[in-house]
Design an enzyme around this catalytic site. Structure first.
Site, PDB file in Angstrom:
ATOM      1  N   GLY A 241      16.942 -18.506   4.706  1.00  0.00           N
ATOM      2  CA  GLY A 241      18.233 -18.665   4.040  1.00  0.00           C
ATOM      3  C   GLY A 241      18.639 -17.415   3.276  1.00  0.00           C
TER       4      GLY A 241
ATOM      5  N   GLY B 210      23.810 -17.049  -1.581  1.00  0.00           N
ATOM      6  CA  GLY B 210      23.207 -17.350  -2.885  1.00  0.00           C
ATOM      7  C   GLY B 210      22.072 -16.415  -3.256  1.00  0.00           C
TER       8      GLY B 210
ATOM      9  N   GLY C 197      19.085 -16.190  -2.012  1.00  0.00           N
ATOM     10  CA  GLY C 197      18.383 -15.618  -0.857  1.00  0.00           C
ATOM     11  C   GLY C 197      19.007 -14.298  -0.434  1.00  0.00           C
TER      12      GLY C 197
ATOM     13  N   SER D 288      12.045 -25.933  -8.595  1.00  0.00           N
ATOM     14  CA  SER D 288      13.183 -26.177  -9.472  1.00  0.00           C
ATOM     15  C   SER D 288      12.741 -26.973 -10.681  1.00  0.00           C
ATOM     16  CB  SER D 288      14.252 -26.959  -8.714  1.00  0.00           C
ATOM     17  OG  SER D 288      15.164 -27.537  -9.609  1.00  0.00           O
TER      18      SER D 288
ATOM     19  N   TYR E  69      15.735 -34.650  -3.588  1.00  0.00           N
ATOM     20  CA  TYR E  69      15.695 -33.237  -3.972  1.00  0.00           C
ATOM     21  C   TYR E  69      14.533 -32.986  -4.934  1.00  0.00           C
ATOM     22  CZ  TYR E  69      17.177 -28.647  -5.618  1.00  0.00           C
ATOM     23  OH  TYR E  69      17.204 -27.316  -5.943  1.00  0.00           O
TER      24      TYR E  69
HETATM   25  N1  NAP Z   1      21.023 -22.933  -7.663  1.00  0.00           N
HETATM   26  C1  NAP Z   1      20.151 -23.421  -8.536  1.00  0.00           C
HETATM   27  O1  NAP Z   1      20.467 -23.629  -9.701  1.00  0.00           O
HETATM   28  C2  NAP Z   1      18.754 -23.690  -8.111  1.00  0.00           C
HETATM   29  C3  NAP Z   1      17.862 -24.160  -9.063  1.00  0.00           C
HETATM   30  C4  NAP Z   1      16.550 -24.405  -8.685  1.00  0.00           C
HETATM   31  C5  NAP Z   1      16.137 -24.149  -7.391  1.00  0.00           C
HETATM   32  N2  NAP Z   1      17.028 -23.707  -6.475  1.00  0.00           N
HETATM   33  C6  NAP Z   1      16.541 -23.444  -5.119  1.00  0.00           C
HETATM   34  O2  NAP Z   1      16.767 -22.105  -4.748  1.00  0.00           O
HETATM   35  C7  NAP Z   1      16.907 -22.019  -3.344  1.00  0.00           C
HETATM   36  C8  NAP Z   1      18.158 -21.208  -2.992  1.00  0.00           C
HETATM   37  O3  NAP Z   1      19.278 -21.901  -3.469  1.00  0.00           O
HETATM   38  P1  NAP Z   1      20.729 -21.290  -3.689  1.00  0.00           P
HETATM   39  O4  NAP Z   1      21.179 -21.864  -4.968  1.00  0.00           O
HETATM   40  O5  NAP Z   1      20.728 -19.843  -3.488  1.00  0.00           O
HETATM   41  O6  NAP Z   1      21.511 -22.086  -2.509  1.00  0.00           O
HETATM   42  P2  NAP Z   1      22.580 -21.645  -1.416  1.00  0.00           P
HETATM   43  O7  NAP Z   1      23.485 -20.598  -1.947  1.00  0.00           O
HETATM   44  O8  NAP Z   1      23.164 -22.931  -0.934  1.00  0.00           O
HETATM   45  O9  NAP Z   1      21.687 -21.000  -0.269  1.00  0.00           O
HETATM   46  C9  NAP Z   1      20.831 -21.794   0.509  1.00  0.00           C
HETATM   47  C10 NAP Z   1      20.390 -21.027   1.731  1.00  0.00           C
HETATM   48  O10 NAP Z   1      19.554 -21.876   2.523  1.00  0.00           O
HETATM   49  C11 NAP Z   1      20.017 -21.873   3.859  1.00  0.00           C
HETATM   50  N3  NAP Z   1      19.787 -23.139   4.535  1.00  0.00           N
HETATM   51  C12 NAP Z   1      20.353 -24.343   4.286  1.00  0.00           C
HETATM   52  N4  NAP Z   1      19.933 -25.262   5.163  1.00  0.00           N
HETATM   53  C13 NAP Z   1      19.070 -24.634   5.999  1.00  0.00           C
HETATM   54  C14 NAP Z   1      18.319 -25.048   7.133  1.00  0.00           C
HETATM   55  N5  NAP Z   1      18.369 -26.297   7.596  1.00  0.00           N
HETATM   56  N6  NAP Z   1      17.541 -24.142   7.747  1.00  0.00           N
HETATM   57  C15 NAP Z   1      17.494 -22.866   7.311  1.00  0.00           C
HETATM   58  N7  NAP Z   1      18.191 -22.414   6.264  1.00  0.00           N
HETATM   59  C16 NAP Z   1      18.975 -23.282   5.606  1.00  0.00           C
HETATM   60  C17 NAP Z   1      21.483 -21.628   3.736  1.00  0.00           C
HETATM   61  O11 NAP Z   1      21.954 -21.149   4.964  1.00  0.00           O
HETATM   62  P3  NAP Z   1      23.422 -21.598   5.431  1.00  0.00           P
HETATM   63  O12 NAP Z   1      24.330 -20.950   4.462  1.00  0.00           O
HETATM   64  O13 NAP Z   1      23.559 -21.073   6.790  1.00  0.00           O
HETATM   65  O14 NAP Z   1      23.489 -23.077   5.340  1.00  0.00           O
HETATM   66  C18 NAP Z   1      21.546 -20.594   2.622  1.00  0.00           C
HETATM   67  O15 NAP Z   1      21.303 -19.307   3.100  1.00  0.00           O
HETATM   68  C19 NAP Z   1      16.924 -23.450  -2.827  1.00  0.00           C
HETATM   69  O16 NAP Z   1      15.632 -23.766  -2.358  1.00  0.00           O
HETATM   70  C20 NAP Z   1      17.239 -24.252  -4.059  1.00  0.00           C
HETATM   71  O17 NAP Z   1      16.730 -25.554  -3.973  1.00  0.00           O
HETATM   72  C21 NAP Z   1      18.329 -23.462  -6.811  1.00  0.00           C
END
Ligand code: NAP
Ligand code: NAG
Ligand code: NAG
Ligand code: NAG
Ligand code: NAG
Length: 326
Positions: A44, A48, A50, A177, A202
């Protein structure tokens, strides 16, 4: 009427102060380490945190592999990274963690074509999306956030183990998280596809990641380390999926406390690069510091049972498993 105005004003001021405080505690990874000649996978790495993490690794000269289920989005992210960093050694590969077949295909491709793998960032994840069931019959959220990365990590282990050394171990980083605190493990319901609140899936998936770090770290020798990261509360589109009950609550909290994706990526980068962070395994980092998950996330019996259960649910045969650990 004027009382309400005062109350609203008071809330806004408190929110601003808390928000400013939160931002002043945001830690930044200070490592100057270069990654020339090294290879990193960021699942990913297309949006975001990633994307920010992949961008950082590319800037440090690494060969970076980003992966998501959508070709178009992957190519856009790829262009963004190469344009901004000038690093031409960035590749995009299709990976859908909600499919065991796609996950296996991706892993086999990597094993067959890559000479080394120094860093694996299990970053991809979904929030509380509507989709409930995968083609493999599992909970969509659990499979993307936990079972998929579980299978991927084990299949890539031989390459990580081959690349890492005791003095410079290969590193696995999982994005957990704060919500792991609400997670719980009920082995009778681990393959359930129904919960009252999607947030439960989640939270459970994020707790599973920590239990796995714990269990995997016991099975590794010194040349691979595995750690989890709590990035804090980061304003990405992961919250778009939160729905009518949690959506507004999360958005309010987001406005108060959120970090940008760049800040959110810092602790992942730290766990992947910092020399001190490379000396520990099975741990949790937060704000670029060692932190601690809730106590039950380190329970040996639970982590072992979850390991066994996950192996059978993702369909890893015992001879395959042996190969992961040779
Ligand atoms: N944001 C927060 O506050 C927060 C807090 C704690 C933990 N996290 C964790 O941090 C990580 C990154 O989150 P983010 O906030 O940066 O989210 P994000 O912007 O939604 O990015 C998520 C990434 O995962 C990819 N993805 C989604 N479904 C997938 C699948 N089936 N197979 C492969 N890749 C997939 C997405 O690709 P597509 O765009 O192509 O769907 C995107 O690149 C996640 O694990 C999240 O749970 C986030
Ligand atoms: C998990 O549950 C789904 C849906 O109930 C089912 O189709 C699938 O076969 C289960 N998987 C295993 C390995 O039990
Ligand atoms: C990362 O997650 C994978 C898949 O869940 C698991 O195999 C590995 O043990 C986990 N490591 C950490 C640090 O959680
Ligand atoms: C997990 O499986 C291993 C090997 O099959 C077995 O020795 C162990 O007792 C199991 N652990 C639990 C807690 O079920
Ligand atoms: C890693 O490789 C070493 C040899 O360098 C081997 O002894 C060890 O069993 C391997 N460990 C895993 C977890 O595959």
């Amino acid at each position: 009427m004027s009382l309400i105005v005062y109350i609203v004003l008071a809330i806004v001021i408190v929110a601003l102060i808390i928000g400013l405080y939160q931002k002043s505690t945001n830690a930044i990874c200070m490592s100057k380490k270069r990654l020339d000649g090294k290879t990193a996978i960021v699942t990913g790495g297309t949006a975001g945190m990633g994307l920010e993490t992949a961008m950082d690794f590319a800037e440090r000269g690494a060969r970076v592999i980003i992966a998501c289920p959508f070709q178009r989005e992957g190519e856009d992210a790829l262009k963004l990274i190469t344009d901004k960093t000038g690093n031409k050694d960035v590749v995009f590969k299709l990976l859908d963690l909600s499919s065991l077949t796609s996950t296996r295909k991706f892993a086999i491709d990597i094993i067959d074509t890559e000479k080394r793998l120094d860093i694996l960032i299990n970053n991809a994840g979904v929030g509380t999306v509507d989709k409930t069931l995968t083609d493999d019959g599992m909970s969509f959220i659990m499979q993307v956030n936990y079972f998929g990365p579980f299978l991927l990590t084990l299949l890539l282990l031989p390459l990580l183990n081959k690349t890492g050394t005791i003095s410079e171990p290969a590193r696995i980083v999982n994005l957990s998280s704060i919500s792991h605190n609400f997670g719980y493990i009920n082995f009778n319901r681990i393959n359930d596809t129904k919960y009252l609140f999607r947030l439960q899936f989640y939270s459970n998936s994020k707790l599973c990641l920590i239990l796995f770090a714990h269990e995997l770290s016991k099975k590794l020798q010194g040349n691979v380390v595995v750690n989890c990261v709590d990035p804090g509360y980061v304003g990405t589109r992961i919250f778009d999926s939160a729905g009518t009950i949690f959506g507004p609550i999360l958005i309010i909290f987001g406005l108060l406390f959120f970090k940008t994706a760049w800040y959110g990526a810092q602790t992942s980068i730290y766990a992947a690069l910092d020399s001190e962070a490379g000396k520990v395994s099975g741990q949790m980092f937060k704000n670029c510091q060692l932190s601690r998950a809730k106590r039950s996330a380190y329970n040996d019996e639970t982590s072992q049972k979850l390991w066994n259960k996950s192996i059978s649910l993702v369909g890893l045969r015992s001879e395959e498993l042996e190969k992961c650990f040779q």
